[in-house]
Design a protein around this motif. Structure first.
Motif, mmCIF file in Angstrom:
data_model
loop_
_atom_site.group_PDB
_atom_site.id
_atom_site.type_symbol
_atom_site.label_atom_id
_atom_site.label_comp_id
_atom_site.label_asym_id
_atom_site.label_seq_id
_atom_site.Cartn_x
_atom_site.Cartn_y
_atom_site.Cartn_z
ATOM 1 N N LEU A 91 -4.596 -9.808 -0.378
ATOM 2 C CA LEU A 91 -5.567 -9.866 -1.476
ATOM 3 C C LEU A 91 -6.504 -8.664 -1.439
ATOM 4 O O LEU A 91 -6.829 -8.088 -2.493
ATOM 5 C CB LEU A 91 -6.362 -11.169 -1.399
ATOM 6 C CG LEU A 91 -5.536 -12.461 -1.486
ATOM 7 C CD1 LEU A 91 -6.448 -13.674 -1.373
ATOM 8 C CD2 LEU A 91 -4.713 -12.520 -2.759
ATOM 9 N N ARG A 92 -6.947 -8.266 -0.266
ATOM 10 C CA ARG A 92 -7.818 -7.092 -0.151
ATOM 11 C C ARG A 92 -7.089 -5.823 -0.595
ATOM 12 O O ARG A 92 -7.686 -4.929 -1.206
ATOM 13 C CB ARG A 92 -8.304 -6.929 1.287
ATOM 14 C CG ARG A 92 -9.137 -8.072 1.830
ATOM 15 C CD ARG A 92 -10.512 -8.123 1.232
ATOM 16 N NE ARG A 92 -11.293 -9.260 1.748
ATOM 17 C CZ ARG A 92 -12.417 -9.693 1.208
ATOM 18 N NH1 ARG A 92 -12.912 -9.084 0.129
ATOM 19 N NH2 ARG A 92 -13.059 -10.727 1.729
ATOM 20 N N THR A 93 -5.815 -5.735 -0.281
ATOM 21 C CA THR A 93 -5.020 -4.579 -0.706
ATOM 22 C C THR A 93 -4.867 -4.558 -2.221
ATOM 23 O O THR A 93 -4.963 -3.489 -2.852
ATOM 24 C CB THR A 93 -3.639 -4.600 -0.024
ATOM 25 O OG1 THR A 93 -3.808 -4.649 1.394
ATOM 26 C CG2 THR A 93 -2.819 -3.367 -0.395
ATOM 27 N N GLU B 282 0.831 -1.203 0.000
ATOM 28 C CA GLU B 282 0.000 0.000 0.000
ATOM 29 C C GLU B 282 0.866 1.254 0.000
ATOM 30 O O GLU B 282 0.583 2.225 -0.724
ATOM 31 C CB GLU B 282 -0.920 -0.010 1.224
ATOM 32 C CG GLU B 282 -1.852 1.187 1.302
ATOM 33 C CD GLU B 282 -2.803 1.079 2.473
ATOM 34 O OE1 GLU B 282 -4.020 1.186 2.249
ATOM 35 O OE2 GLU B 282 -2.311 0.885 3.610
ATOM 36 N N ASN C 282 -2.888 -7.339 -10.851
ATOM 37 C CA ASN C 282 -3.680 -8.531 -10.517
ATOM 38 C C ASN C 282 -2.986 -9.788 -11.038
ATOM 39 O O ASN C 282 -3.433 -10.423 -12.002
ATOM 40 C CB ASN C 282 -5.092 -8.418 -11.103
ATOM 41 C CG ASN C 282 -5.903 -7.343 -10.420
ATOM 42 O OD1 ASN C 282 -5.561 -6.891 -9.331
ATOM 43 N ND2 ASN C 282 -6.968 -6.910 -11.061
ATOM 44 N N ALA D 165 -6.982 -5.755 -4.342
ATOM 45 C CA ALA D 165 -8.288 -5.386 -4.892
ATOM 46 C C ALA D 165 -8.587 -3.898 -4.707
ATOM 47 O O ALA D 165 -9.323 -3.300 -5.503
ATOM 48 C CB ALA D 165 -9.376 -6.225 -4.235
ATOM 49 N N LYS D 166 -8.014 -3.296 -3.686
ATOM 50 C CA LYS D 166 -8.299 -1.894 -3.360
ATOM 51 C C LYS D 166 -7.614 -0.915 -4.300
ATOM 52 O O LYS D 166 -8.177 0.148 -4.609
ATOM 53 C CB LYS D 166 -7.863 -1.628 -1.911
ATOM 54 C CG LYS D 166 -8.124 -0.214 -1.424
ATOM 55 C CD LYS D 166 -7.695 -0.065 0.030
ATOM 56 C CE LYS D 166 -7.921 1.356 0.537
ATOM 57 N NZ LYS D 166 -7.480 1.506 1.947
ATOM 58 N N GLU E 146 -5.280 -12.825 3.443
ATOM 59 C CA GLU E 146 -6.452 -12.129 2.908
ATOM 60 C C GLU E 146 -6.195 -10.622 2.857
ATOM 61 O O GLU E 146 -6.673 -9.937 1.946
ATOM 62 C CB GLU E 146 -7.678 -12.425 3.777
ATOM 63 C CG GLU E 146 -8.951 -11.776 3.260
ATOM 64 C CD GLU E 146 -10.188 -12.156 4.044
ATOM 65 O OE1 GLU E 146 -11.140 -11.356 4.049
ATOM 66 O OE2 GLU E 146 -10.199 -13.254 4.648
ATOM 67 N N GLU E 147 -5.412 -10.113 3.808
ATOM 68 C CA GLU E 147 -5.075 -8.687 3.814
ATOM 69 C C GLU E 147 -4.334 -8.296 2.536
ATOM 70 O O GLU E 147 -4.578 -7.227 1.953
ATOM 71 C CB GLU E 147 -4.218 -8.358 5.045
ATOM 72 C CG GLU E 147 -3.886 -6.879 5.170
ATOM 73 C CD GLU E 147 -2.869 -6.592 6.264
ATOM 74 O OE1 GLU E 147 -2.748 -5.415 6.643
ATOM 75 O OE2 GLU E 147 -2.190 -7.537 6.725
ATOM 76 N N GLN F 17 -9.965 -18.468 -3.028
ATOM 77 C CA GLN F 17 -10.030 -17.183 -2.342
ATOM 78 C C GLN F 17 -9.467 -16.062 -3.222
ATOM 79 O O GLN F 17 -10.038 -14.962 -3.291
ATOM 80 C CB GLN F 17 -9.257 -17.251 -1.028
ATOM 81 C CG GLN F 17 -9.352 -15.982 -0.195
ATOM 82 C CD GLN F 17 -8.479 -16.031 1.045
ATOM 83 O OE1 GLN F 17 -7.304 -16.393 0.974
ATOM 84 N NE2 GLN F 17 -9.057 -15.697 2.196
ATOM 85 N N ILE G 178 -11.686 -12.756 -4.328
ATOM 86 C CA ILE G 178 -11.354 -11.409 -3.857
ATOM 87 C C ILE G 178 -10.782 -10.542 -4.975
ATOM 88 O O ILE G 178 -11.033 -9.334 -5.036
ATOM 89 C CB ILE G 178 -10.373 -11.483 -2.667
ATOM 90 C CG1 ILE G 178 -11.044 -12.198 -1.488
ATOM 91 C CG2 ILE G 178 -9.910 -10.086 -2.239
ATOM 92 C CD1 ILE G 178 -10.135 -12.408 -0.288
ATOM 93 N N VAL G 179 -9.998 -11.161 -5.874
ATOM 94 C CA VAL G 179 -9.380 -10.428 -6.987
ATOM 95 C C VAL G 179 -9.842 -11.071 -8.298
ATOM 96 O O VAL G 179 -9.114 -11.850 -8.912
ATOM 97 C CB VAL G 179 -7.835 -10.451 -6.885
ATOM 98 C CG1 VAL G 179 -7.223 -9.474 -7.889
ATOM 99 C CG2 VAL G 179 -7.366 -10.121 -5.470
#
Length: 471
Positions: free
Chosen positions: A277-279, A251, A288, A281-282, A274-275, A320, A324-325
């Protein structure tokens, strides 16, 4: 560990040799020539070495015969790589016979394991330097100039070279590597890396961000964060007591500028969170794409490899990622014929490839690497002809999966970062999508240049490349 690599990709940066060039080489009193083999980390290390040598008055040259110092940055991951290095060292030695003052050095992962053979038995080199000892290179050169054999292969618990600004060798001016950590704590039974690169340690996050900012200010538009296992990155800012995980580091780099793309390599399936992957996606500028080595699809073989996950666990992680992505590109490393592998185990590997639908893979058949846990614990008992047949089946399946993956992209529009001319024609650009797929498309007279982003519609494809046009 491995032998006979099959790469289903036409733009890989692994396993190639290169000789660097620096435009102001005439400003230096001596010349060095370097070739690198193996993983991206080795190429990154060569850029650190180049910086150290520049400060000592050495300029880079592409011409081997002009060099005062010839260096080979080596890889021990496969037997074939070691054979290639030995062959090149023999060739260098012949050149040295007509240029007695030339020094020949070996860097990297072969240094510790083969130092005695290279220095004394085969007398192929003058200098041997391990991955954690590059700062000592100037002193070793001075020692070798007196006729002594110079060696430093000591491993470090804290060396990260964070304060050294790498010289970008053979750079396209668009993409660059940033090393974020060194070493590895995963004791995979087939792997030599923990023994050649030492224990895991993470680099100062602030220096990583600073390096990325500097690259962006110089026109670079993409950085790849490198580590043996990037998801294990962990650094504490002592000034603020803030903990920086890999997701947080990504990030921080992504926030430098939306026009700076961020990639990373390599992830260990057991550690990608998961953090992370969420980052991904954000932030649109975090690509990707995940390289997620599976090695085997058999839980029994994975246990022998000490990979610390099961077949089902890996498949759940792939699921997963795709949830998420969406549309995330996934690639893998795969080993055929590991110790005791049965036909059922092999079929498990083929089926997990089908499930994961890899865009591409690096595929090898197993060959025992001295010093590894597997070499000490297990018998390399699969006949070579069976290993090669299984590897061929893996390669053929990946060829089909790669083609199917590319066909699914026909008709889609991708944001592409132009990296330069295509390999086959100066009338075409090449660049990669966020999913790490190479896209080739005709140039149009609109002032575009490497480092620019364009939207490209894919019209057709080959197994390795997407073909399209700017829209």
């Amino acid at each position: 560990m491995f032998d006979i690599a099959e790469k289903v990709h036409d733009e890989t940066r692994q396993g190639e040799a290169f000789a660097p060039f620096k435009a102001d080489a005439n400003a230096y009193r001596k010349r060095f020539y370097i070739e690198s083999y193996g993983c991206q980390m080795n190429f990154s290390d060569s850029e650190i070495v180049a910086s150290i040598l520049n400060n000592e008055g050495f300029g880079a040259t592409r011409n081997l015969e002009d060099a005062d110092l010839v260096l080979l940055n080596t890889c021990s991951i496969r037997e074939k790589a070691e054979q290639t290095v030995r062959k090149r060292l023999t060739e260098f030695r012949k050149i040295k016979e007509s240029k007695p003052g030339m020094l020949i050095g070996v860097l990297g992962c072969m240094a510790e394991r083969l130092k005695a053979k290279l220095l004394e038995e085969e007398k192929l080199v003058d200098i041997v330097v391990g991955p954690d000892a590059y700062r000592s290179l100037p002193g070793l050169i001075e020692e070798a100039e007196t006729g002594q054999k110079a060696v430093n292969v000591l491993l470090s618990r804290d060396e990260t070279y964070a304060d050294i600004s790498p010289v970008r060798l053979d750079s396209n001016g668009v993409t660059a590597f940033i090393s974020i950590m060194r070493g590895c704590n995963n004791m995979c039974s087939f792997c030599v890396v923990p023994f050649t690169r030492g224990r895991e340690r993470s680099r100062d996050a602030l220096s990583i961000v600073q390096e990325a900012e500097n690259l962006f200010s110089r026109g670079f538009k993409e950085v790849t964060l490198l580590g043996q296992n990037v998801d294990s990155y962990y650094w504490i800012n002592e000034a603020t007591n803030e903990t920086v995980t890999f997701a947080k580091l990504m990030e921080m780099v992504a926030l430098i500028n939306p026009l700076l793309r961020v990639r990373f390599s390599t992830s260990h399936p057991k550690d990608i969170t998961e953090e992370v992957l969420r980052t991904m996606a954000k932030y649109e500028n975090i690509c990707n794409y995940i390289h997620l080595p599976v090695q085997s699809g058999s839980t029994r073989i994975l246990q022998l490899m000490n990979r610390t996950y099961t077949r089902e666990w890996y498949m759940a992680k792939v699921k997963q990622i795709k949830e998420i992505v969406p549309g995330c590109g996934i690639s893998a490393d795969i080993i055929a014929g590991f110790c005791t592998e049965t036909e059922e185990d092999h079929q498990d590997t083929l089926s997990i490839m089908e499930y994961s639908a890899y865009d591409m893979s690096y595929m090898f058949f197993y060959s025992e690497r001295p010093g590894t846990l597997a070499a000490r614990r297990y018998k390399d008992d699969i006949p070579e002809e069976i290993k090669k047949r299984r590897l061929q089946e893996i390669v053929e399946l990946q060829n089909r999966l790669s083609l199917e993956s590319n066909k699914r992209d026909v008709g889609k529009i991708f944001k592409v970062l132009i990296e330069g001319d295509s390999k086959k024609s100066t009338a075409e650009w090449k660049g990669r999508s966020s999913q790490n797929k190479m896209i080739v498309f005709p140039k149009i007279n609109n002032g575009l240049k490497p480092g620019d982003y364009v939207n490209v519609q894919v019209n057709e494809c080959t197994q390795a490349t997407l073909l399209g046009q700017i829209i």
